[in-house]
Design an enzyme around this catalytic site. Sequence first.
Site, PDB file in Angstrom:
ATOM      1  N   ASN A 209       0.849  -1.188   0.000  1.00  0.00           N
ATOM      2  CA  ASN A 209       0.000   0.000   0.000  1.00  0.00           C
ATOM      3  C   ASN A 209       0.885   1.239   0.000  1.00  0.00           C
ATOM      4  OD1 ASN A 209       0.388   0.952   2.900  1.00  0.00           O
ATOM      5  ND2 ASN A 209      -0.244  -1.174   3.192  1.00  0.00           N
ATOM      6  N   ARG A 210       0.282   2.401  -0.123  1.00  0.00           N
ATOM      7  CA  ARG A 210       1.077   3.613  -0.348  1.00  0.00           C
ATOM      8  C   ARG A 210       1.417   4.378   0.926  1.00  0.00           C
ATOM      9  NH1 ARG A 210      -0.575   7.563  -3.146  1.00  0.00           N
ATOM     10  NH2 ARG A 210      -2.816   7.185  -3.260  1.00  0.00           N
TER      11      ARG A 210
END
Length: 403
Positions: A209-210
């Site tokens: 994920n970011r």
Amino acid sequence: MNIVVGITGGIAAYKAVNVVRGLVLAGHEVHVVATEAALRFVGRPTLEAISRNPVHSELYEAVAEVRHVAIGQAAELIVVAPATANTIAKIAAGLADDLLGNSILASKAPILLAPAMHTEMWQNPATVANVATLRARGVQFVGPASGQLTGSDSGPGRMAEPDEIVAAALAVAAGGGPAGHRADLMGRRVLVTAGGTREPLDPVRFIGNRSSGKQGVAIARAAAARGAEVTLIAANLDEGVLTGLAGSIAVRHVSTTLELQEAVLLAAGTAELIVMAAAVADYRPETVAAGKIRKEAQGDSLQLRLVRNPDILHELVQGRHDGQVIVGFAAETEPDAAALLELAVAKRARKGVDYLVVNRVGWTETFGSDDNAVMVLDATGGNVAQAHGDKQSVADRILDVVA
Ligand code: C5P
């Protein structure tokens, strides 16, 4: 200010000279009360020259001046560095069998202890109970740090560095903290997770994920600035996010959710505050291919089968020990404010956390950014704080609420 520096018999006593020096240079009147054992580690002339005052150690010296109570009565702050396990036990029990014990018992001044001992002693249930007793009475702690001890061993128990002790003492003396920080987490053990977990598909690919980890690291920094002893579990953070961390932050690097789970559960036993800021993958591939997954072997589509990861936050809440405060995060894409609040209230209840920090995330919001906007829900589901701005000030606002 009249500051009494108590020095007790541990090898870290040699570093206490720099604590005395730092306080004198900051303009304070410093009186050293050393135990007999302390004077085996560091010489009286050194302490007298540095403190610019006589060093007191004898209970039966200057009896006519009633010195055994006069020192404590005159003190505006008492700092004990190093504070051995024995001294901590004596203070907790209210013993007065030496001059330092008498001085502490006769004083109404704030007390700051800088523990120094081997890890086994620091973690011994007797010491843990004594520290809890003293904290409950308002005694503040700085350190211990985790690191090299006297022998070949290392771990928690190393005395905080003299600069840190001086800064903590000045913060306590000021009734708050330096540079606008409060000393309200002094000596508290805080566990923070930051970053995003990665679940490998094969040796070269992962599902991730970011999350940049910036908000979690900001919380670790803010907790350290308030005097906490912080363990930061860093999931796949860029080195840049971690530059210039305080010595009181111990960093553990992890990558997958299962690694994060192991590191969190290991540190959770002694943590008094846990902040789960990491973005944790809810699912991981059921199998990890030993070699690179090749499109030639897959054709036009590739099916991945994912299995649920453990909910670490839920496990923490289930195993919570008395007095432990647990803070969860919720990163949501819900655009409508009312719907976001409803979702967050339900999540707070489901997770059973003491506080839930809610923020909106999206293609361009929050992740990787230096700014953030959050609301904090408490255990009743009430919205108790809102904060927006750079992630460091948001971190401080969150700690204002939970500290
Ligand atoms: O349920 P959700 O993933 O939205 O909850 C987010 C919170 O739960 C965060 O504090 C995150 O660190 C934690 N979490 C966890 N284990 C998971 C998923 C999330 O501890 N498997």
